[in-house]
Motif scaffolding. Structure first.
Motif, mmCIF file in Angstrom:
data_model
loop_
_atom_site.group_PDB
_atom_site.id
_atom_site.type_symbol
_atom_site.label_atom_id
_atom_site.label_comp_id
_atom_site.label_asym_id
_atom_site.label_seq_id
_atom_site.Cartn_x
_atom_site.Cartn_y
_atom_site.Cartn_z
ATOM 1 N N ALA A 55 0.841 -1.192 0.000
ATOM 2 C CA ALA A 55 0.000 0.000 0.000
ATOM 3 C C ALA A 55 0.883 1.252 0.000
ATOM 4 O O ALA A 55 1.884 1.314 0.735
ATOM 5 C CB ALA A 55 -0.912 0.002 1.212
ATOM 6 N N GLY A 56 0.510 2.216 -0.832
ATOM 7 C CA GLY A 56 1.277 3.440 -0.960
ATOM 8 C C GLY A 56 2.290 3.422 -2.092
ATOM 9 O O GLY A 56 2.799 4.480 -2.482
ATOM 10 N N ASP A 57 2.578 2.246 -2.613
ATOM 11 C CA ASP A 57 3.535 2.118 -3.702
ATOM 12 C C ASP A 57 2.906 2.520 -5.038
ATOM 13 O O ASP A 57 1.711 2.803 -5.122
ATOM 14 C CB ASP A 57 4.049 0.684 -3.797
ATOM 15 N N SER A 58 3.744 2.488 -6.067
ATOM 16 C CA SER A 58 3.305 2.827 -7.423
ATOM 17 C C SER A 58 3.594 1.678 -8.377
ATOM 18 O O SER A 58 4.497 0.860 -8.145
ATOM 19 C CB SER A 58 4.034 4.088 -7.915
ATOM 20 N N ARG B 250 -5.069 9.741 -8.389
ATOM 21 C CA ARG B 250 -4.003 8.772 -8.087
ATOM 22 C C ARG B 250 -3.473 8.106 -9.357
ATOM 23 O O ARG B 250 -2.299 7.756 -9.421
ATOM 24 C CB ARG B 250 -4.524 7.691 -7.145
ATOM 25 N N ASN C 11 -0.437 5.523 -8.682
ATOM 26 C CA ASN C 11 0.267 5.968 -7.479
ATOM 27 C C ASN C 11 -0.610 5.782 -6.244
ATOM 28 O O ASN C 11 -1.823 5.623 -6.356
ATOM 29 C CB ASN C 11 0.658 7.439 -7.621
ATOM 30 N N SER C 12 0.018 5.827 -5.096
ATOM 31 C CA SER C 12 -0.709 5.717 -3.826
ATOM 32 C C SER C 12 -1.674 4.536 -3.841
ATOM 33 O O SER C 12 -2.854 4.664 -3.490
ATOM 34 C CB SER C 12 -1.484 7.017 -3.539
ATOM 35 N N LYS D 238 -3.813 1.285 -3.090
ATOM 36 C CA LYS D 238 -4.524 0.826 -1.904
ATOM 37 C C LYS D 238 -4.863 -0.663 -2.073
ATOM 38 O O LYS D 238 -4.973 -1.154 -3.201
ATOM 39 C CB LYS D 238 -5.823 1.621 -1.750
ATOM 40 N N ASP E 295 -7.375 -1.605 -4.606
ATOM 41 C CA ASP E 295 -7.011 -1.563 -6.026
ATOM 42 C C ASP E 295 -6.626 -2.954 -6.549
ATOM 43 O O ASP E 295 -6.403 -3.120 -7.753
ATOM 44 C CB ASP E 295 -5.842 -0.604 -6.263
ATOM 45 N N SER F 282 -1.549 -4.747 2.376
ATOM 46 C CA SER F 282 -1.697 -3.684 3.383
ATOM 47 C C SER F 282 -0.551 -3.693 4.371
ATOM 48 O O SER F 282 0.264 -4.595 4.409
ATOM 49 C CB SER F 282 -3.023 -3.867 4.121
#
Length: 125
Positions: free
Chosen positions: A14-17, A67, A84-85, A87, A90, A125
């Motif tokens: 989570a938070g990665d691209s 995002r 990006n970002s 979750k 996704d 997560s």
């Protein structure tokens, strides 16, 4: 015959691209609008984003707006979805689709003629 091949999926936190690519084999790629859809386990395939034939107009689902960025390179017959970002929600198989028609309001799966096989995106997560 139009063929679409997605690539770039994978497992991220989570938070990665991630950047997805879709290579489209079509004699006149610039005539096709292209879309991204995704399908999570047990859910219906849903619209993510679309880009017009010229690349001048992009459309996003509210869940990804801000995002994800959709772009295309008509010289390379390729589209890109920069995510990006990321979750956990996704997580899905991501499919690209193409159609000759104006795609500004095409959100339904049935409205797109050509489809790729999909690439898995998993966000932990």
């Amino acid at each position: 015959q139009v063929q679409l091949v997605e690539s770039g999926g994978g497992l991220v936190q989570a938070g990665d691209s991630l950047r997805l690519s879709c290579a489209v084999s079509a004699r006149t790629f610039s005539r096709y609008g292209v879309g991204w859809f995704r399908q999570a386990p047990g859910k219906e395939r849903e619209f993510v984003a679309a880009i017009s034939q010229s690349g001048g107009n992009t459309y996003y689902a509210s869940s990804v707006k801000g995002r994800f960025t959709f772009s295309r390179d008509n010289a390379k017959n390729t589209v890109y979805l920069q995510m990006n970002s990321l979750k956990p929600e996704d997580t899905a198989v991501y499919y690209c689709a193409a159609d000759l028609s104006t795609i500004a309001f095409r959100r339904g799966v049935d409205e797109w003629h050509y489809w790729g096989q999909g690439t898995q995106v998993t966000v932990s997560s």
